[in-house]
Design an enzyme around this catalytic site. Sequence first.
Site, mmCIF file in Angstrom:
data_model
loop_
_atom_site.group_PDB
_atom_site.id
_atom_site.type_symbol
_atom_site.label_atom_id
_atom_site.label_comp_id
_atom_site.label_asym_id
_atom_site.label_seq_id
_atom_site.Cartn_x
_atom_site.Cartn_y
_atom_site.Cartn_z
ATOM 1 N N SER A 66 0.824 -1.216 0.000
ATOM 2 C CA SER A 66 0.000 0.000 0.000
ATOM 3 C C SER A 66 0.854 1.260 0.000
ATOM 4 C CB SER A 66 -0.906 0.021 1.233
ATOM 5 O OG SER A 66 -1.819 -1.047 1.185
ATOM 6 N N GLU A 87 2.204 -0.243 15.350
ATOM 7 C CA GLU A 87 2.639 1.102 14.971
ATOM 8 C C GLU A 87 3.368 1.827 16.096
ATOM 9 O OE1 GLU A 87 -0.490 -0.049 14.629
ATOM 10 O OE2 GLU A 87 -0.664 -0.314 12.460
ATOM 11 N N PHE A 112 -3.148 5.523 11.172
ATOM 12 C CA PHE A 112 -2.287 4.758 12.079
ATOM 13 C C PHE A 112 -0.932 5.440 12.274
ATOM 14 C CE2 PHE A 112 -4.681 1.456 9.507
ATOM 15 C CZ PHE A 112 -5.810 1.586 10.280
ATOM 16 N N ASP A 146 -13.126 1.787 2.299
ATOM 17 C CA ASP A 146 -12.884 1.265 3.651
ATOM 18 C C ASP A 146 -13.650 2.051 4.720
ATOM 19 O OD1 ASP A 146 -11.339 -0.823 2.886
ATOM 20 O OD2 ASP A 146 -9.413 0.048 3.476
ATOM 21 N N ARG A 196 -4.202 7.751 -1.542
ATOM 22 C CA ARG A 196 -4.351 6.464 -2.212
ATOM 23 C C ARG A 196 -4.705 6.572 -3.693
ATOM 24 N NH1 ARG A 196 -9.345 2.937 -2.547
ATOM 25 N NH2 ARG A 196 -8.557 0.912 -3.220
#
Lengths: 344, 281
Positions: A66, A87, A112, A146, A196
């Site tokens: 990703s 994380e 995150f 998402d 993204r």
Amino acid sequence: MLSTKREGLLKIKELIKQIPIFVGITMKTYTNTGNKDTRSGFGAGLTELGQTNEKVVALCADLIGSLKMDDFKKNHPERFFQVGIAEANMIGMAAGLTIGGKIPFTGTFANFSTGRVYDQIRQSVAYSDKNVKICASHAGLTLGEDGATHQILEDIGLMKMLPGMTVINTCDYNQTKAATIAIAEHQGPVYLRFGRPSVPNFTDEDQKFEIGKAVQLTEGTDVTIVATGHLVWEALEAAKTLNEQGISAEVINIHTIKPLDDAAIIKSVKKTGCVVTAEEHNFLGGLGESVARVLALNHPAPQEFVATQDTFGESGTPAQLMEKYGLNSASIINAAQKVAKRKK
Amino acid sequence: MSNTQQLEDLTTQVRRDILRMVHKVNSGHPGGSLGCAEFFVALYNEIMDRKDTFDMDGMGEDLFFLSNGHISPVFYSVLARAGYFPVEELNTFRLIDSRLQGHPTTHEGLPGIRVASGSLGQGMSVAIGAAQAKKLNNDSHLIYSLHGDGELQEGQNWEAIMYAAGNKVDNLISTIDLNGQQIDGSTDDVLPMGSIKEKFEAFGWTVVEIEKGNNIEAILKGIAIAKSKTGKGKPVCVLLKTVMGNGVDFMMHTHAWHGKAPNDEQLAIGLEQNAETLGDY
């Protein structure tokens, strides 16, 4: 003093004729060289850094694909740290790696990278003055389907409030690549935010990225549009339409939200008298509030905010979400028309 | 410094420093500080291979990270007496404009401090990062860290513990101060953690136990064993059994002095029990 009435009329006619031509000529246009995702720009920048800077190390929390960190991992396995879905440990390790002179780049989603590990960043990185580069993909609504658990709209605010933290939100592939390379040379913690989806790639391939320096994209006289991230291209699209409507818009690409280029904003708004800020972020805590502060202190002027309105996101395609939450060129056009009318 | 008597004299002086520091500002954490005095003295004066230049680039020497930053009084006293900064500066502990903040920080430029700590559970991750940097730099020196037992209730530790074992971070010796106390009471009362030894072993660490964690010789012996276990593919955990408040009778075996300073009378008693050795600051 004009000698005759006829001469005066002719002069006025000529001036009226010149107005649209004048605006049209000075409105610089930009070409989309093909849609690309900004995260791939990060990956490309990191790949280059791997070859050019031995000190650069990378950490990832189970999102190599990703974040487009595959190449760096393949080329420099000894300098790549897969930390798993952990994380907090990743941020702490990054802080520790700086103590041996390394320049760590951490990679995970924006949510995150910030909210989940805020205290780790605050104490182990920012307060400890560690040279960590927190690189955050999938920021904002354009993460898409998402949904709100992953779509952070508060991260710019969280990061800009940390003393000493540099906050960057890039607009396209080329700029993200350039920024990734540039932050390695900067001493101090940096939050680099990108996204993204594939979006227009329109800035120069070989651009010099200067942290904290605004990039003026178009010249205008009626309204300043200060945009960051994915909203920069939307601002350019909006400026074209506004231009046709006779509203001359000056578009400023603010890739660095902190430190903010106060001088560039003040200079532009002194000329235009009003501003629209545009960002893929909550209006609370974002670029808009930073611009409002600068103007309140230096040159108060009407401002409209193109941003989410203190809300979470939801599932949907990026385009649907940006439309529903008012983060596209149409919203910028509306805001520009509104703010221009508010000028005294 | 090498003989045990000298280290014990230094420990006594460190205890005096701790008591005087927290008494002066009527705040700070004497209990855990006193419990770890022997460990810090042994670490900085016998165990660690340190550069005598006191530069802070982190290269070519052993490094130490304090995760439970609230025991800053013992850290500051031992750093000062090891030469990192003037001993007189202990006078400024917790005062405005001081480099000796309530919890340790790099932010004010105090030599000897490598990361801020105080918000618990973060130090082991930082130590692991520094350990990995050592490996990248082909630097064979070790990383030491200290953590409270109550601190292990913070989840980030277990991310770090899992990572270190899974990635063979075998140049790291993490010591857990097993005093069985935390702010609200005994660790068993607040949140029973079961066997910390078994937990570390289950995660893949080598565990070395030091039963007499307030005995210099026992510490030196235990850490020597721990050092011998490094470089063998596993991180090393030292379980250091200490008594909170050690060396001041009324502060021992209780959580009451975790974060409380002695009054004038209590200070006098504490100092009486720890006669001046190397000279007060």
